[in-house]
Design an enzyme around this catalytic site. Structure first.
Site, PDB file in Angstrom:
ATOM      1  N   LYS A  64       0.733  -1.066  -0.075  1.00  0.00           N
ATOM      2  CA  LYS A  64       0.067  -0.163   0.063  1.00  0.00           C
ATOM      3  C   LYS A  64       1.184   1.305   0.154  1.00  0.00           C
ATOM      4  O   LYS A  64       0.839   2.032  -0.952  1.00  0.00           O
ATOM      5  CB  LYS A  64      -0.855   0.063   1.143  1.00  0.00           C
ATOM      6  CG  LYS A  64      -1.874   1.060   1.267  1.00  0.00           C
ATOM      7  CD  LYS A  64      -2.889   1.068   2.443  1.00  0.00           C
ATOM      8  CE  LYS A  64      -3.701   2.355   2.583  1.00  0.00           C
ATOM      9  NZ  LYS A  64      -4.457   2.157   3.565  1.00  0.00           N
ATOM     10  N   GLU A  84      10.357  -4.522   4.634  1.00  0.00           N
ATOM     11  CA  GLU A  84      10.558  -6.324   4.177  1.00  0.00           C
ATOM     12  C   GLU A  84      10.202  -6.064   2.420  1.00  0.00           C
ATOM     13  O   GLU A  84      11.218  -6.633   1.910  1.00  0.00           O
ATOM     14  CB  GLU A  84       9.653  -6.724   4.699  1.00  0.00           C
ATOM     15  CG  GLU A  84       9.738  -7.157   6.183  1.00  0.00           C
ATOM     16  CD  GLU A  84       9.004  -5.866   7.221  1.00  0.00           C
ATOM     17  OE1 GLU A  84       8.997  -4.898   6.660  1.00  0.00           O
ATOM     18  OE2 GLU A  84       8.798  -6.314   8.419  1.00  0.00           O
ATOM     19  N   GLY A 120      -4.977  -2.154   4.811  1.00  0.00           N
ATOM     20  CA  GLY A 120      -4.135  -3.099   4.558  1.00  0.00           C
ATOM     21  C   GLY A 120      -4.637  -4.645   4.612  1.00  0.00           C
ATOM     22  O   GLY A 120      -4.912  -5.339   3.812  1.00  0.00           O
ATOM     23  N   ARG A 121      -5.116  -4.807   5.989  1.00  0.00           N
ATOM     24  CA  ARG A 121      -5.829  -6.195   6.305  1.00  0.00           C
ATOM     25  C   ARG A 121      -7.109  -6.332   5.650  1.00  0.00           C
ATOM     26  O   ARG A 121      -7.622  -7.497   5.998  1.00  0.00           O
ATOM     27  CB  ARG A 121      -5.692  -6.198   7.832  1.00  0.00           C
ATOM     28  CG  ARG A 121      -6.347  -5.054   8.718  1.00  0.00           C
ATOM     29  CD  ARG A 121      -5.850  -5.304  10.147  1.00  0.00           C
ATOM     30  NE  ARG A 121      -6.380  -4.145  11.053  1.00  0.00           N
ATOM     31  CZ  ARG A 121      -5.955  -3.106  10.950  1.00  0.00           C
ATOM     32  NH1 ARG A 121      -4.617  -2.918  10.361  1.00  0.00           N
ATOM     33  NH2 ARG A 121      -6.329  -1.996  11.875  1.00  0.00           N
ATOM     34  N   GLU A 158      -4.504  -7.100  14.980  1.00  0.00           N
ATOM     35  CA  GLU A 158      -4.020  -5.382  14.304  1.00  0.00           C
ATOM     36  C   GLU A 158      -5.390  -4.701  14.640  1.00  0.00           C
ATOM     37  O   GLU A 158      -5.143  -3.420  14.651  1.00  0.00           O
ATOM     38  CB  GLU A 158      -3.453  -5.633  13.012  1.00  0.00           C
ATOM     39  CG  GLU A 158      -2.896  -4.473  12.668  1.00  0.00           C
ATOM     40  CD  GLU A 158      -1.847  -4.677  11.478  1.00  0.00           C
ATOM     41  OE1 GLU A 158      -0.515  -5.051  11.524  1.00  0.00           O
ATOM     42  OE2 GLU A 158      -2.160  -4.500  10.391  1.00  0.00           O
ATOM     43  N   HIS A 185      -3.584 -33.841  17.117  1.00  0.00           N
ATOM     44  CA  HIS A 185      -2.601 -34.721  17.691  1.00  0.00           C
ATOM     45  C   HIS A 185      -1.308 -33.685  18.190  1.00  0.00           C
ATOM     46  O   HIS A 185      -0.313 -33.920  18.178  1.00  0.00           O
ATOM     47  CB  HIS A 185      -2.039 -35.147  16.446  1.00  0.00           C
ATOM     48  CG  HIS A 185      -3.128 -36.336  16.070  1.00  0.00           C
ATOM     49  ND1 HIS A 185      -3.195 -37.397  16.845  1.00  0.00           N
ATOM     50  CD2 HIS A 185      -4.240 -36.112  15.231  1.00  0.00           C
ATOM     51  CE1 HIS A 185      -4.428 -38.220  16.062  1.00  0.00           C
ATOM     52  NE2 HIS A 185      -4.876 -37.366  14.956  1.00  0.00           N
ATOM     53  N   LYS A 210       9.181  -0.367  14.164  1.00  0.00           N
ATOM     54  CA  LYS A 210       9.736   0.070  12.843  1.00  0.00           C
ATOM     55  C   LYS A 210      10.939   1.207  13.100  1.00  0.00           C
ATOM     56  O   LYS A 210      11.787   1.028  12.455  1.00  0.00           O
ATOM     57  CB  LYS A 210       8.623   0.436  12.004  1.00  0.00           C
ATOM     58  CG  LYS A 210       7.733  -0.713  11.197  1.00  0.00           C
ATOM     59  CD  LYS A 210       6.931   0.189  10.231  1.00  0.00           C
ATOM     60  CE  LYS A 210       5.543  -0.904  10.146  1.00  0.00           C
ATOM     61  NZ  LYS A 210       4.508  -0.172   9.083  1.00  0.00           N
TER      62      LYS A 210
HETATM   63  O1  F6P Z   1       2.320  -4.217   9.941  1.00  0.00           O
HETATM   64  C1  F6P Z   1       1.867  -2.808   9.721  1.00  0.00           C
HETATM   65  C2  F6P Z   1       1.336  -2.794   8.164  1.00  0.00           C
HETATM   66  O2  F6P Z   1       1.016  -1.454   7.906  1.00  0.00           O
HETATM   67  C3  F6P Z   1       0.019  -3.528   7.990  1.00  0.00           C
HETATM   68  O3  F6P Z   1      -1.095  -3.028   8.381  1.00  0.00           O
HETATM   69  C4  F6P Z   1       0.196  -3.496   6.547  1.00  0.00           C
HETATM   70  O4  F6P Z   1      -0.726  -4.725   6.113  1.00  0.00           O
HETATM   71  C5  F6P Z   1       1.433  -4.147   6.361  1.00  0.00           C
HETATM   72  O5  F6P Z   1       2.127  -3.425   7.272  1.00  0.00           O
HETATM   73  C6  F6P Z   1       1.959  -3.895   4.845  1.00  0.00           C
HETATM   74  O6  F6P Z   1       1.937  -2.720   4.546  1.00  0.00           O
HETATM   75  P1  F6P Z   1       2.091  -2.180   3.059  1.00  0.00           P
HETATM   76  O7  F6P Z   1       1.128  -2.775   2.317  1.00  0.00           O
HETATM   77  O8  F6P Z   1       2.130  -0.545   2.940  1.00  0.00           O
HETATM   78  O9  F6P Z   1       3.489  -2.714   2.619  1.00  0.00           O
END
Ligand code: F6P
Length: 549
Positions: free
Chosen positions: A204, A210, A264-265, A350, A381, A509
């Site tokens: 987003k 990452e 995002g979620r 979240e 199990h 972060k």
């Molecule tokens: O973990 C925080 C967060 O902002 C989530 O809410 C989101 O889904 C994820 O990081 C990834 O964010 P982005 O889509 O901006 O890379």
């Protein structure tokens, strides 16, 4: 005392008696308990008859929802008002799956033309990849798609692609890479043919560390093998940040947008769902949207007492706040739903893992429980021992399909028998006298009999809900996911929190960004705490020793 406080108070008084309730007795007293506490919506059954509730409980929970103005908040969410108050944003994921002719307004503007525009581009793109019209730089059709994203830009589409894998084409594999740990991306790259690989960089913000690191490594890998000019044909982006996408070197023609009002979620219904369309085809992606839309209409219009997301959310409140259970287990009896617990962890924890109310006051009630789980029968199990005989009660949620799609005879009936057995054992248990009778019949006596009867007794009275789908179709899955999304919203409204922000992920972060120079340079800045400095020292010395062999 305001209406909300008195609704909580009435529930607390009622819950004080719940310690004496027994599911055995509740079923014995009411032969119609299953009918009373279950509802079918299209092809989805919600059965909460094994929850520790009475009709009065449901009435009081509905009163609580009304006192918290659930109906008002629901209307405001659907109307595109800024229900995400701390970010002053709408939460309009319902617009992404809206199938009706009506406009959906956000700050006075109908968002539907743009939503439909992106969907049309997703269809054109996914069709062209799937039928081989769109190929890689060397002319090979794409055989592997790698989604690079994390959190909501990974868990939702990944969960859906796994769930609908039985509808996927075997010659177009979709992979998901999320972790900053290079051990996620590296072994996948080692197996891929760059000429037949398409990367979808999904973020987003297009700033997430990452995703940016994995995307940069994937780009370097591809450029080293096919040349820098091939990048344009092998990378697409999904983001709200057009500038950053362009700066990464992705052509705007290969970029799919979405909007700040998509959390995002809650984003798998947007262009973040592109891997789903690539995996199972755009028509099935649209069926998923239709399923979500049907649950939206139900949630928006059904009275609270017959409203599945409201009931689901209110039962979560009952278990968490009135009965005091700190966790909830999600137990899909369907291998295809293996990523559902992880998806729900983000969706619920979240969204509702908060301690401050919308207006800044501290919350007055425990909020989101720890959500965890695993597919059945594997969990049986592993941790079911604790569910049945541990000292904590864990409300369980079982999800199962009436029919399977794998075609292997003998499996599904056994799976169904197991899920029914688990719910029965949790609810009704086996008391010491029953355990004793069984052991006596098997020939035991004396001290061994007395001892083992105690070990082999099950307390029961452990609540569970069952969700039964006819089959795991895209529509059914869409309904299921939307049910959970709205349940999360219901709970947030009752707790008076903003379910659509996530400030709790920021500090880690920020600290990681500040610590990176120390890790890279092997220094121990004075201003750091003793623990962090000690670890930095240890890491530096071990890394040096390992590098020196
Ligand atoms: O973990 C925080 C967060 O902002 C989530 O809410 C989101 O889904 C994820 O990081 C990834 O964010 P982005 O889509 O901006 O890379």
């Amino acid at each position: 005392m305001n209406a909300l406080d008195s609704a909580w108070r009435a529930l607390r008084t009622h819950a004080a008696e719940a310690g004496t309730w027994s599911l055995r007795r509740l079923f014995a007293e009411d032969p119609r308990r299953f009918e009373r506490f279950s509802l079918v919506f299209e092809d989805l059954l919600l059965d909460w008859s094994r929850q520790l509730v009475r009709p009065e409980t449901m009435r009081l929970l509905s009163d609580l929802a009304r006192a918290a103005d659930l109906e008002g908040w629901r209307a405001r969410m659907f109307a595109g008002e800024p229900v995400n108050t701390t970010e002053n944003r709408a939460a309009l994921h319902v617009a992404l799956r809206h199938r009706g002719p009506e406009p959906i307004l956000c700050r006075g503007k109908d968002v539907m033309p743009e939503v439909r525009g992106v969907l049309a581009r997703m269809k054109a793109f996914s069709d062209a990849v799937r039928d081989g019209r769109l190929r890689g730089a060397t002319g090979l059709p794409f055989r592997d798609v790698v989604n690079i994203g994390i959190g909501g830009s990974d868990l939702g589409p990944q969960m859906v692609c796994r769930a609908l894998a039985h509808l996927a084409r075997p010659d177009l594999r979709v992979h998901f890479v999320s972790n900053l740990d290079g051990a996620h991306l590296a072994p996948l790259l080692a197996r891929l043919d760059p000429a037949a690989t398409l990367f979808v960089v999904a973020s987003k913000t297009f700033t997430t560390q990452e995703t940016m690191q994995n995307a940069a490594s994937a780009r370097a890998w591809l450029a080293a093998r096919l040349g820098e000019e091939a990048v344009a044909q092998h990378f697409v982006a999904v983001s709200t940040n057009e500038g950053a996408v362009r700066a990464f070197g992705i052509d705007p023609e290969r970029s799919f947008g979405f909007w700040e009002w998509v959390g995002g979620r809650f984003s798998l219904w947007s262009a973040i769902g592109l891997p789903i369309a690539l995996c199972v085809g755009f028509d099935r992606f649209e069926e998923l949207l239709e399923g979500g839309y049907s649950m939206d209409r139900h949630f928006a219009s059904a009275p609270l007492a017959r409203n599945l997301p409201a009931i689901h959310g209110l039962l979560a409140i009952w278990n968490r706040d009135l009965l005091g259970f700190p966790t909830r287990a999600v137990l899909p009896y369907d291998q295809r739903l293996e990523r559902l617990p992880a998806f729900l962890q983000q969706l619920e924890m979240e969204s509702n893992g908060k301690r401050v109310r919308r207006d800044g006051r501290p919350v007055e009630h425990p909020t989101c429980p720890v959500v965890w789980g695993e597919v059945g029968t594997n969990g049986q199990h592993a941790f079911f021992q604790l569910l049945h005989q541990g000292t904590d009660v864990v409300p369980c949620e079982f999800i199962v399909c009436a029919e399977a799609d794998h075609g292997l005879p003998g499996h599904h009936e056994k799976l169904l028998a197991n899920v029914l057995a688990q719910m029965r054992a949790l609810a009704f248990g086996r008391d010491e006298a029953e355990a004793r009778a069984g052991l006596e019949a098997a020939g035991l006596s004396g001290e061994t009999l007395a001892l083992l009867s105690r070990h082999r007794a099950f307390p029961g009275n452990r609540p569970s809900t069952a969700i039964v789908l006819d089959r795991l179709t895209p529509r059914a899955l869409g309904r299921l996911i939307a049910l959970y999304e709205h349940s999360v919203f219901v709970q947030g409204v009752i707790w008076e929190i903003d379910s659509f922000d996530q400030w709790g992920v920021e500090l880690g972060k920020e600290l990681a960004t500040r610590l990176l120079p120390a890790v890279e340079s092997g220094t121990e800045p004075e201003e750091l705490d003793g623990s962090t400095r000690g670890l930095l020292r240890h890491l530096r010395s071990r890394r040096r020793a390992l590098a020196d062999g």
